[in-house]
Design a protein around this motif. Structure first.
Motif: not given
Length: 303
Positions: A62-70, A126-134, A101-106, A84-87
């Motif tokens: 029931x959880x999405x495990x998220x890596x982030x640079x807070x 990974x949720x951390x403002x990653x610019x998409x590049x080649x 239907x899931x909860x994100x855990x950071x 607590x990670x916010x933004x």
């Protein structure tokens, strides 16, 4: 942006990096109650059809495990409680997860450790403002959801006399692992190729430390994602100012393991769903970053 052709975060919020910045700046002032990010969280209703498409291995707990640079306010940073990670990145991805239907855990991590963590399976996203590049698309799937560019900032009045088009011989702060490192490195090479002094590039693990280095006068200027630079200037109590225009706008993307194509596809559909139902707009407006809104999400767009 965090990557190779764009920026990486910013706007307004309530604490974490802002508190650090203000303390280092010796302002001692609290943020106004009207600062973006305040008020109740934006939420999204679950979509049963989309939830059914989530791979069993992802939805089992029931959880999405998220890596982030807070350290990247206002995209992702720590609240006043220090944990607590916010933004706006967090608020928006919470809505995407809710649509499935899931909860994100950071879990907070150094920026340059997140994509390897996704690749190893430590993080599911990974949720951390990653610019998409080649380069990034070689190792992960990326789902676009926002657009940002790079912008410079200096101390008020630009006492170092920095020209962002000709910063040879200046000391410039950037966050390690970001697109801005590549940007300033290329600019420095252009200086030395022309027989001019190299740019001194000071890399910091946390964006808040890069910002503090400019506030203190240790560095002459910094490069950061456009929302991040705007946020830093707002929080500096008049001690910083933006320099030049935003340039090289590019999409941010959620990073998913390369062999999780099906999960990446449903994430894209979930982003599209929150755009369609208005949750997306509400989340960005809450944080004052609606200027980076996109109208559609793409999987692995050309970087």
């Amino acid at each position: 942006m965090r990557n190779l052709n764009g920026g990486r975060r910013a706007a307004m919020g309530v604490a974490g990096a802002a508190v650090l910045l203000l303390s280092l700046a010796a302002c001692g002032e609290k943020e106004n109650a009207g600062t973006p990010g305040g008020g109740p969280s934006v939420t999204a209703s679950a979509d049963a059809d989309l939830a059914a498409k989530v791979p069993d291995a992802i939805k089992a707990d029931g959880v999405i495990k998220v890596g982030t640079d807070s350290t990247y306010a206002p995209a992702e940073f720590l609240d006043n409680d220090g944990s607590t990670v916010i933004g706006f990145d967090v608020e928006l991805f919470n809505a995407v997860a809710q649509k499935l239907g899931l909860k994100a855990e950071y879990e907070s991590a150094p920026f340059d450790a997140i994509l390897p963590g996704v690749d190893s399976g430590k993080y599911e996203v990974g949720v951390s403002s990653f610019t998409i590049n080649a380069e990034r698309l070689k190792s992960v799937n990326m789902v676009s959801y926002f657009s940002a560019g790079t912008q410079w900032a200096t101390k008020k009045g630009n006492p170092g006399g920095v020209d962002n088009e000709n910063a040879c011989g200046k000391k410039i702060a950037v966050q390690t692992g970001t697109v801005q490192v590549d940007d300033i490195t290329a600019r420095s090479k252009k200086c030395t190729d022309a027989g001019k002094p190299a740019i001194t590039i000071d890399q910091y693990q946390a964006q808040s430390d890069a910002t503090a280095a400019v506030v203190s006068g240790k560095d002459d200027a910094m490069l950061a994602d456009s929302p991040v630079g705007a946020y830093a200037v707002k929080q500096s109590g008049g001690q910083l100012e933006l320099l030049g225009d935003i340039y090289e706008s590019a999409p941010y993307g959620y990073a998913v393991k390369k062999d999780q194509q099906a999960f990446a596809e449903v994430l894209k559909e979930a982003v599209q769903a929150v755009i369609a139902d208005g949750t997306y707009k509400a989340a960005l407006e809450k944080w004052g970053v609606e200027g980076g809104a996109v109208t559609s999400s793409e999987l692995n767009p050309a970087g």
